[in-house]
Motif scaffolding. Structure first.
Motif, short mmCIF file in Angstrom:
data_model
loop_
_atom_site.label_atom_id
_atom_site.label_comp_id
_atom_site.label_asym_id
_atom_site.label_seq_id
_atom_site.Cartn_x
_atom_site.Cartn_y
_atom_site.Cartn_z
N ASN A 255 0.79 -1.14 0.02
CA ASN A 255 -0.09 0.02 -0.08
C ASN A 255 0.85 1.17 0.13
O ASN A 255 0.48 2.22 -0.74
CB ASN A 255 -0.77 0.09 1.14
N ALA A 256 1.88 1.37 0.90
CA ALA A 256 2.68 2.46 1.05
C ALA A 256 3.42 2.79 -0.29
O ALA A 256 3.49 3.99 -0.74
CB ALA A 256 3.73 2.18 1.83
N ALA A 257 3.89 1.70 -1.24
CA ALA A 257 4.42 1.94 -2.45
C ALA A 257 3.68 2.60 -3.40
O ALA A 257 3.82 3.59 -4.14
CB ALA A 257 4.86 0.49 -3.20
N LYS A 258 2.47 2.31 -3.46
CA LYS A 258 1.22 2.75 -4.27
C LYS A 258 1.30 4.43 -3.84
O LYS A 258 0.68 4.94 -4.76
CB LYS A 258 -0.05 2.07 -4.33
N GLY A 294 8.99 -0.72 3.20
CA GLY A 294 8.42 -0.13 4.59
C GLY A 294 7.04 0.37 4.44
O GLY A 294 6.77 0.70 3.18
N GLY A 295 6.44 0.55 5.39
CA GLY A 295 4.97 1.21 5.49
C GLY A 295 5.04 2.73 5.71
O GLY A 295 3.89 3.03 5.71
N SER A 361 1.69 6.63 8.41
CA SER A 361 1.99 5.02 8.61
C SER A 361 0.70 4.52 7.86
O SER A 361 -0.36 4.60 8.24
CB SER A 361 1.78 4.85 10.07
N VAL A 362 0.94 3.76 6.86
CA VAL A 362 0.27 3.11 5.94
C VAL A 362 -0.36 1.90 6.33
O VAL A 362 0.53 1.07 6.82
CB VAL A 362 0.72 3.11 4.67
#
Ligand SMILES: *Cc1c(COP(=O)(O)O)cnc(C)c1O
Length: 381
Positions: A255-258, A294-295, A361-362
């Motif tokens: 999710n964080a990458a997107k 990481g998130g 913080s995803v």
């Protein structure tokens, strides 16, 4: 045993007295002895507790360490490591450090004659210039908070080898799923287990993990002597959280990458700090020492002022405005006034921690909902 099996099985056996598959919560302060000194290895619950022992075995396995020693919070774990130092000793630490760690070092341990220097130690030359014959400890946080700089753990460890300097890595942001500092040569790993290890924002907890017998026995001594121990229910919650660590962290990273890509293309956003980007200065090192990136994502606004940041922070619905990180739910925060308020403004600005910086913080919610949430809040600026 591989990591995804360790989270569920390492150090964990069904309870021998009942067969309970889940580790019982041993809510007791003392243990009955058959005769003075004749007992089952447990005398008093500050010193030993079976729920805590199981968690310690599990955590040691997750970081490929010999021993894990648990504490009532991440800061209590850090406090125990700093207590191994003596007046006159010097510590070199990452400059954009977790605010509470900075406060513990400067305001509590500074009084006892321990000297702290804070520097951007991703540059080994900078580190080299600060080392003196009094340097006893190097304190690494990577990725850093909130700027998400990356420090090459192996390079730092190789550099200080044979110098009688302890390398401590605060691995809270990465979690043991993404990064294992002991494998890269670190002497000590610490976690605020409050974050990814617990993973459900319902408990405060900390741990020290090491392969060094001397350090382990000093920390074990301090655990009992100073007494900042976690209760058995808290240990149970961390054990329970860990069972899904690998799945939670993996989803949070995806999710964080997107989200990082979405923000990088957004007209209201001036800069995105995310080690997964090829143009991030620490990208190659992150790729080498972490399993995923990481998130956590930080970003700055084109409208470079606190008021605009406040508009975004007050208008997201799925991203809750709160301190902390690493839970299943997404959080949004304002480091300058929240997590890093204890760091002087001039110090903050030096590392890029502006008044408009926002940290995410995803969590593990649906990615479309998360992106839509940020988009509508950014359009209010
Ligand atoms: C939260 C945190 C700590 C402190 O841990 P507590 O459990 O809150 O005492 C230390 N380091 C980092 C990187 C953290 O995020």
């Amino acid at each position: 045993m591989k990591f995804n099996t360790k989270v569920i099985h390492a150090g964990i056996e069904p309870d021998p007295s009942t067969g309970a598959i889940m580790t019982p919560i041993f809510q007791t302060s003392t243990y009955v002895q058959a005769a003075p000194g004749v007992h089952k290895g447990y005398e008093y619950a500050r010193t030993q507790n079976p729920t805590r022992s199981v968690l310690e075995k599990n955590l040691a396995a997750l970081e490929n360490g010999k021993e894990a020693i648990c504490f009532a919070s991440g800061l209590a774990a850090m406090d125990s490591i700093l207590k191994t130092l003596h007046p006159g000793d010097e510590v070199i630490a990452t400059d954009d450090l977790y605010g509470g760690s900075y406060r513990l070092m400067t305001k509590v341990f500074g009084k006892y004659g321990i000297q702290f220097q804070f520097a951007g130690i991703s540059d080994i030359n900078k580190l080299s210039a600060l080392i003196t014959d009094k340097t006893r400890m190097i304190w690494v946080e990577t990725p850093t908070n909130p700027m998400l700089n990356i420090i090459d753990i192996q390079a730092v460890c190789d550099f200080v080898k044979d110098r009688n300097i302890t390398v401590v890595v605060d691995n809270t942001f990465a979690s043991p799923y993404l990064q294992n500092p002991l494998d890269l040569g670190a002497d000590v790993v610490i976690h605020s287990a409050t974050k990814y290890l617990g993973g459900h924002s319902d408990v405060i907890h900390g741990v020290v993990i090491t392969n060094n017998d001397d350090i382990a026995s000093q920390i074990r001594f301090i655990q009992n002597a100073a007494g900042a121990v976690p209760g058995p229910q808290d240990c149970f919650l961390i054990l329970r959280g860990i069972k899904t660590l690998h799945i939670r962290v993996e989803r949070a990273c995806e999710n964080a990458a997107k989200i990082a890509s979405f923000l990088a293309d957004h007209p209201k956003v001036s800069k995105v700090y995310y080690p997964g980007f090829a143009n991030h200065p620490g990208h190659e090192v992150a790729k080498k020492q972490m399993k995923m990136y990481g998130g956590m994502v930080s970003f700055d606004l084109v409208a470079n002022n606190e008021e605009s940041a406040r508009t975004v922070l007050s208008n997201t619905h799925y991203f809750s405005l709160a301190e902390s990180l690493g839970g299943v739910e997404s959080l949004i925060g304002h480091p300058a006034s929240m997590t890093h308020a204890s760091i002087p403004r001039a110090e903050r600005l030096k590392v890029g921690l502006t008044d408009s910086l926002i940290r995410l913080s995803v969590g593990i919610e649906d990615i479309d909902d998360l992106i839509a949430d940020l988009d509508q809040a950014l359009h209010l600026v």
